[in-house]
Design a protein around this motif. Structure first.
Motif, short mmCIF file in Angstrom:
data_model
loop_
_atom_site.label_atom_id
_atom_site.label_comp_id
_atom_site.label_asym_id
_atom_site.label_seq_id
_atom_site.Cartn_x
_atom_site.Cartn_y
_atom_site.Cartn_z
N VAL A 1 0.85 -1.18 0.00
CA VAL A 1 0.00 0.00 0.00
C VAL A 1 0.89 1.23 0.00
CG1 VAL A 1 -1.70 1.31 1.34
CG2 VAL A 1 -1.87 -1.17 1.20
N VAL A 2 0.55 2.19 -0.85
CA VAL A 2 1.30 3.43 -0.96
C VAL A 2 0.47 4.56 -0.36
CG1 VAL A 2 2.32 5.10 -2.54
CG2 VAL A 2 2.47 2.66 -3.04
N GLN A 3 1.07 5.33 0.53
CA GLN A 3 0.44 6.50 1.13
C GLN A 3 1.19 7.71 0.62
OE1 GLN A 3 1.24 6.88 5.28
NE2 GLN A 3 0.08 8.75 5.50
N GLY A 4 0.46 8.71 0.16
CA GLY A 4 1.13 9.91 -0.31
C GLY A 4 0.12 11.02 -0.54
N GLY B 1 -3.38 13.58 -18.22
CA GLY B 1 -2.64 12.49 -18.83
C GLY B 1 -2.78 11.17 -18.10
N LEU B 2 -3.45 11.18 -16.98
CA LEU B 2 -3.67 9.98 -16.17
C LEU B 2 -5.16 9.92 -15.87
CD1 LEU B 2 -2.43 7.70 -14.34
CD2 LEU B 2 -2.39 9.41 -12.52
N THR B 3 -5.77 8.77 -16.10
CA THR B 3 -7.21 8.65 -15.90
C THR B 3 -7.51 7.52 -14.90
OG1 THR B 3 -7.49 9.32 -18.20
CG2 THR B 3 -9.43 8.44 -17.08
N PRO B 4 -7.52 7.84 -13.61
CA PRO B 4 -7.88 6.81 -12.62
C PRO B 4 -9.35 6.41 -12.77
CG PRO B 4 -6.87 8.73 -11.57
CD PRO B 4 -7.17 9.10 -12.98
N SER B 5 -9.63 5.15 -12.51
CA SER B 5 -11.03 4.70 -12.52
C SER B 5 -11.74 5.30 -11.30
CB SER B 5 -11.10 3.18 -12.49
OG SER B 5 -10.74 2.68 -11.22
N PRO B 6 -13.07 5.21 -11.24
CA PRO B 6 -13.80 5.81 -10.12
C PRO B 6 -13.38 5.29 -8.74
CG PRO B 6 -15.30 5.31 -11.90
CD PRO B 6 -13.97 4.71 -12.28
N ARG B 7 -12.85 4.09 -8.66
CA ARG B 7 -12.43 3.53 -7.36
C ARG B 7 -10.95 3.73 -7.08
NH1 ARG B 7 -15.20 -1.42 -5.16
NH2 ARG B 7 -13.06 -1.71 -4.55
N GLU B 8 -10.24 4.50 -7.90
CA GLU B 8 -8.82 4.70 -7.73
C GLU B 8 -8.49 6.16 -7.43
OE1 GLU B 8 -7.04 1.38 -10.80
OE2 GLU B 8 -7.34 3.41 -11.51
N ALA B 9 -7.32 6.36 -6.88
CA ALA B 9 -6.78 7.71 -6.66
C ALA B 9 -5.31 7.68 -7.03
CB ALA B 9 -6.95 8.13 -5.21
N ALA B 10 -4.79 8.78 -7.46
CA ALA B 10 -3.37 8.89 -7.77
C ALA B 10 -2.69 9.61 -6.61
CB ALA B 10 -3.17 9.67 -9.07
N VAL B 11 -1.58 9.05 -6.14
CA VAL B 11 -0.80 9.66 -5.08
C VAL B 11 0.63 9.85 -5.57
CG1 VAL B 11 -2.22 8.70 -3.23
CG2 VAL B 11 -0.17 7.48 -3.97
N GLU B 12 1.33 10.78 -4.94
CA GLU B 12 2.71 11.04 -5.30
C GLU B 12 3.61 10.76 -4.12
OE1 GLU B 12 5.28 14.59 -7.40
OE2 GLU B 12 3.47 15.13 -6.29
N ILE B 13 4.68 10.00 -4.38
CA ILE B 13 5.68 9.72 -3.36
C ILE B 13 7.06 9.89 -3.99
CG2 ILE B 13 4.20 8.17 -2.05
CD1 ILE B 13 5.85 5.85 -3.20
N PRO B 14 8.08 10.19 -3.18
CA PRO B 14 9.43 10.34 -3.71
C PRO B 14 9.99 9.00 -4.23
CG PRO B 14 9.26 11.36 -1.55
CD PRO B 14 8.00 10.57 -1.76
N THR B 15 10.77 9.07 -5.29
CA THR B 15 11.37 7.87 -5.88
C THR B 15 12.20 7.09 -4.88
OG1 THR B 15 11.43 8.98 -8.02
CG2 THR B 15 12.85 7.06 -7.77
N HIS B 16 12.91 7.79 -4.00
CA HIS B 16 13.78 7.08 -3.05
C HIS B 16 12.98 6.16 -2.13
CE1 HIS B 16 13.13 9.24 0.80
NE2 HIS B 16 12.82 10.26 0.01
N LEU B 17 11.70 6.45 -1.88
CA LEU B 17 10.89 5.56 -1.04
C LEU B 17 10.60 4.25 -1.75
CD1 LEU B 17 8.35 7.92 0.73
CD2 LEU B 17 10.48 6.97 1.59
N ILE B 18 10.42 4.29 -3.06
CA ILE B 18 10.21 3.06 -3.83
C ILE B 18 11.47 2.20 -3.78
CG2 ILE B 18 9.77 2.12 -6.13
CD1 ILE B 18 8.06 4.68 -6.61
N GLU B 19 12.63 2.85 -3.93
CA GLU B 19 13.90 2.12 -3.85
C GLU B 19 14.09 1.49 -2.47
OE1 GLU B 19 16.39 5.38 -4.93
OE2 GLU B 19 16.12 5.02 -7.09
N GLU B 20 13.77 2.24 -1.41
CA GLU B 20 13.88 1.71 -0.03
C GLU B 20 12.92 0.53 0.15
OE1 GLU B 20 13.23 4.78 2.85
OE2 GLU B 20 14.77 6.06 1.99
N ALA B 21 11.71 0.66 -0.36
CA ALA B 21 10.73 -0.41 -0.23
C ALA B 21 11.19 -1.67 -0.96
CB ALA B 21 9.37 0.05 -0.76
#
Length: 64
Positions: free
Chosen positions: A27-30, A38-58
Motif C-alpha cells: 500500500v502506498v500512502q502519499g 494524462g492519467l485517468t484513474p477509474s472511479p475507485r482509484e486515486a493517484a498519489v505522489e511519493i518520492p522515488t527514493h521511497l520506492i527504492e527503499e521499499a
C-alpha cells in the motif's frame, strides 16, 4: 488488513509511506494529486505522489 511500514522517513501522519500487508500486497500512502492530466484513474482509484527514493527503499526492504 494489517499494515507494516517498510519505507518512509518522517514522523507526521500525512507523510509519504509504503506499507506491506498481511494480504501479500503493498500500500502506498502519499499526497493525493489534484492535477492528473494524462492519467485517468477509474472511479475507485486515486493517484498519489511519493518520492522515488521511497520506492527504492521499499524494494530493498522486500528483498528485491
Amino acid at each position: 488488513m494489517k499494515f507494516e511500514k517498510i519505507s518512509g522517513d518522517c514522523n507526521r501522519d500525512d507523510c509519504p509511506g509504503i506499507y506491506s500487508t498481511d494480504q501479500g500486497t503493498v500500500v502506498v500512502q502519499g499526497a493525493l494529486l489534484t492535477d492528473t492530466t494524462g492519467l485517468t484513474p477509474s472511479p475507485r482509484e486515486a493517484a498519489v505522489e511519493i518520492p522515488t527514493h521511497l520506492i527504492e527503499e521499499a524494494a530493498r526492504a522486500l528483498g528485491r
